[in-house]
Design a protein around this motif. Structure first.
Motif, mmCIF file in Angstrom:
data_model
loop_
_atom_site.group_PDB
_atom_site.id
_atom_site.type_symbol
_atom_site.label_atom_id
_atom_site.label_comp_id
_atom_site.label_asym_id
_atom_site.label_seq_id
_atom_site.Cartn_x
_atom_site.Cartn_y
_atom_site.Cartn_z
ATOM 1 N N HIS A 1 0.802 -1.224 0.000
ATOM 2 C CA HIS A 1 0.000 0.000 0.000
ATOM 3 C C HIS A 1 0.840 1.282 0.000
ATOM 4 O O HIS A 1 0.375 2.333 0.465
ATOM 5 C CB HIS A 1 -0.961 0.018 1.192
ATOM 6 N N GLY A 2 2.073 1.188 -0.518
ATOM 7 C CA GLY A 2 2.918 2.385 -0.582
ATOM 8 C C GLY A 2 3.201 3.004 0.765
ATOM 9 O O GLY A 2 3.498 4.198 0.851
ATOM 10 N N ALA A 3 3.099 2.199 1.847
ATOM 11 C CA ALA A 3 3.247 2.703 3.219
ATOM 12 C C ALA A 3 2.146 3.692 3.582
ATOM 13 O O ALA A 3 2.309 4.532 4.450
ATOM 14 C CB ALA A 3 4.622 3.320 3.466
ATOM 15 N N LYS A 4 1.000 3.582 2.904
ATOM 16 C CA LYS A 4 -0.201 4.352 3.258
ATOM 17 C C LYS A 4 0.046 5.871 3.270
ATOM 18 O O LYS A 4 -0.064 6.524 4.322
ATOM 19 C CB LYS A 4 -0.767 3.864 4.591
ATOM 20 N N PRO A 5 0.339 6.434 2.124
ATOM 21 C CA PRO A 5 0.585 7.882 2.060
ATOM 22 C C PRO A 5 -0.673 8.686 2.359
ATOM 23 O O PRO A 5 -1.797 8.168 2.247
ATOM 24 C CB PRO A 5 1.038 8.088 0.617
ATOM 25 N N PRO A 6 -0.516 9.972 2.688
ATOM 26 C CA PRO A 6 -1.670 10.803 3.081
ATOM 27 C C PRO A 6 -2.450 11.326 1.875
ATOM 28 O O PRO A 6 -2.491 12.522 1.610
ATOM 29 C CB PRO A 6 -1.008 11.943 3.860
ATOM 30 N N VAL A 7 -3.094 10.413 1.160
ATOM 31 C CA VAL A 7 -3.797 10.791 -0.067
ATOM 32 C C VAL A 7 -4.924 11.777 0.229
ATOM 33 O O VAL A 7 -5.145 12.734 -0.525
ATOM 34 C CB VAL A 7 -4.346 9.539 -0.779
ATOM 35 N N LEU B 1 5.411 5.989 -6.954
ATOM 36 C CA LEU B 1 5.683 4.565 -6.794
ATOM 37 C C LEU B 1 6.268 3.967 -8.063
ATOM 38 O O LEU B 1 7.245 3.203 -8.020
ATOM 39 C CB LEU B 1 4.404 3.829 -6.411
ATOM 40 N N LEU B 2 5.703 4.314 -9.209
ATOM 41 C CA LEU B 2 6.202 3.795 -10.479
ATOM 42 C C LEU B 2 7.612 4.290 -10.764
ATOM 43 O O LEU B 2 8.473 3.533 -11.226
ATOM 44 C CB LEU B 2 5.264 4.197 -11.616
ATOM 45 N N ASP B 3 7.856 5.547 -10.487
ATOM 46 C CA ASP B 3 9.176 6.107 -10.751
ATOM 47 C C ASP B 3 10.220 5.530 -9.795
ATOM 48 O O ASP B 3 11.363 5.263 -10.193
ATOM 49 C CB ASP B 3 9.130 7.629 -10.616
ATOM 50 N N ALA B 4 9.837 5.324 -8.542
ATOM 51 C CA ALA B 4 10.788 4.863 -7.537
ATOM 52 C C ALA B 4 11.141 3.384 -7.718
ATOM 53 O O ALA B 4 12.321 3.008 -7.667
ATOM 54 C CB ALA B 4 10.225 5.099 -6.139
ATOM 55 N N PHE B 5 10.145 2.545 -7.914
ATOM 56 C CA PHE B 5 10.395 1.117 -8.043
ATOM 57 C C PHE B 5 10.636 0.688 -9.483
ATOM 58 O O PHE B 5 11.365 -0.274 -9.730
ATOM 59 C CB PHE B 5 9.210 0.318 -7.489
ATOM 60 N N GLY B 6 9.994 1.380 -10.425
ATOM 61 C CA GLY B 6 9.991 0.907 -11.798
ATOM 62 C C GLY B 6 8.983 -0.218 -11.950
ATOM 63 O O GLY B 6 8.646 -0.912 -10.983
ATOM 64 N N PRO B 7 8.457 -0.435 -13.158
ATOM 65 C CA PRO B 7 7.433 -1.465 -13.354
ATOM 66 C C PRO B 7 7.889 -2.867 -12.975
ATOM 67 O O PRO B 7 7.069 -3.698 -12.580
ATOM 68 C CB PRO B 7 7.130 -1.375 -14.857
ATOM 69 N N PHE C 1 13.760 3.983 0.331
ATOM 70 C CA PHE C 1 13.478 2.559 0.460
ATOM 71 C C PHE C 1 13.583 1.867 -0.896
ATOM 72 O O PHE C 1 14.247 0.835 -1.045
ATOM 73 C CB PHE C 1 12.087 2.357 1.062
ATOM 74 N N ALA C 2 12.950 2.445 -1.896
ATOM 75 C CA ALA C 2 12.905 1.827 -3.222
ATOM 76 C C ALA C 2 14.255 1.846 -3.927
ATOM 77 O O ALA C 2 14.457 1.101 -4.889
ATOM 78 C CB ALA C 2 11.860 2.526 -4.091
ATOM 79 N N ALA C 3 15.187 2.669 -3.465
ATOM 80 C CA ALA C 3 16.521 2.703 -4.079
ATOM 81 C C ALA C 3 17.285 1.408 -3.839
ATOM 82 O O ALA C 3 18.255 1.118 -4.552
ATOM 83 C CB ALA C 3 17.310 3.886 -3.529
ATOM 84 N N LEU C 4 16.865 0.627 -2.858
ATOM 85 C CA LEU C 4 17.511 -0.660 -2.589
ATOM 86 C C LEU C 4 16.986 -1.697 -3.586
ATOM 87 O O LEU C 4 15.767 -1.879 -3.708
ATOM 88 C CB LEU C 4 17.230 -1.096 -1.162
ATOM 89 N N PRO C 5 17.861 -2.384 -4.297
ATOM 90 C CA PRO C 5 17.408 -3.242 -5.406
ATOM 91 C C PRO C 5 16.624 -4.472 -4.976
ATOM 92 O O PRO C 5 15.943 -5.082 -5.817
ATOM 93 C CB PRO C 5 18.720 -3.639 -6.089
ATOM 94 N N HIS C 6 16.690 -4.855 -3.712
ATOM 95 C CA HIS C 6 15.970 -6.045 -3.256
ATOM 96 C C HIS C 6 14.641 -5.672 -2.603
ATOM 97 O O HIS C 6 14.084 -6.445 -1.831
ATOM 98 C CB HIS C 6 16.824 -6.863 -2.287
#
Length: 303
Positions: free
Chosen positions: A177-183, A232-238, A198-203
């Motif tokens: 859930h993307g760590a539940k951001p304040p949408v 989320l898409l930019d940080a993790f990639g598809p 967080f997403a910069a880590l490859p695992h």
């Protein structure tokens, strides 16, 4: 990672949903009038009634309570289902003998469907819970078992999650859930900065899930969710982001069909291969579902 497909197009995998039977045990988190629609039993048959019309080929069933008996029950459900391909269960990571517990779960009926472990870290009052030595020992056992670890956390817990992931490069961490951001408030920072670290880590991997239940349940639009989905898409990639419905919790804000439709809208700018990854391929890769899907429906093509 190449996207997984069927002859009819991209394979759609719902990488995050729940089931519960209130005649077996209470779901003590379902409190108050706002959550009242969830206070009933949700079965695999109910799930099938939603997924089949939506064209979903497989799902991942995720734990809801920190009760040891729930995981064997979920594994038995997956064993008897041609829809549920994986189970993210629960065990007490702080207890001694986690490795033995995981081995015992895998030896139970349906144990081959165990793909991950999760704990309600969002409810832990200690912001450094993930960094405790006993929890780290448990996380190491999860990694040694070849399982993923699902993170259900809040934005302020992202730094600790990042540190835990950095310290355990052998373990795949999956952010729910993307760590539940304040949408609902429209705020992006500091959530976005912590999410990117967080997403910069490859695992690490993430789920495109649960965003509309962090928005105004009655008035949300896809436009409200898009800034968070884009980050989320930019940080993790598809290749490291996967779709999940969070059914039946999602029904507080949208039907199952509308939830999947929204995921399609949020990924419409991707090329076909990238979109296929988010809608199914990433889940197959992250949770190692390919062999299970092949046994059930014949070989799946990798395009």
């Amino acid at each position: 990672m190449a996207p997984v497909s069927t002859p009819r197009g991209p394979l759609v995998v719902d990488a995050h949903h729940h089931l519960w039977d209130l005649s077996v045990r209470d779901q003590d988190w379902i409190t108050g009038p706002a959550l009242a629609p969830l206070r009933r039993t949700f079965t695999e048959r109910d799930l099938r009634a939603e997924t089949v019309p939506a064209g979903v080929a497989a799902t991942v069933l995720v734990q809801t309570v920190t009760v040891a008996d729930e995981t064997p029950e979920m594994l038995a459900t997956a064993r008897d289902s041609d829809l549920i391909a994986g189970v993210v269960g629960w065990t007490d990571l702080a207890a001694p003998g986690v490795a033995d517990t995981l081995a015992a779960l895998r030896a139970q009926p349906g144990g081959e469907h165990l793909v991950g472990i999760r704990h309600q870290v969002q409810a832990e009052p200690d912001p450094g819970w993930l960094l405790r030595p006993d929890v780290r020992r448990g996380l190491t056992a999860v990694a040694d078992a070849g399982l993923a670890y699902d993170l259900v956390i809040l934005p302020h817990q992202l730094p600790a999650a990042t540190r835990a992931a950095r310290d355990l490069p052998q373990l795949t961490f999956v952010l729910d859930h993307g760590a539940k951001p304040p949408v609902a408030s429209g705020g992006l920072e500091p959530w976005a900065a912590h999410l990117r670290a967080f997403a910069a880590l490859p695992h690490t991997a993430g789920k495109l899930s649960g965003l509309h239940t962090e928005a105004d349940w009655r008035g949300w639009t896809t436009r409200d969710l898009r800034p968070y989905a884009d980050i989320l898409l930019d940080a993790f990639g598809p290749s490291r982001l996967m779709y999940g419905s969070d059914w039946p919790v999602c029904t507080l804000a949208a039907s199952y069909g509308r939830t999947l439709e929204t995921a399609g809208e949020l990924t419409e700018a991707l090329n076909p291969g990238e979109r296929a990854a988010v809608l199914g391929g990433t889940a197959v890769e992250t949770y190692r579902l390919g062999e299970r899907l092949a046994r059930r429906a014949g070989p799946v093509a990798v395009t």
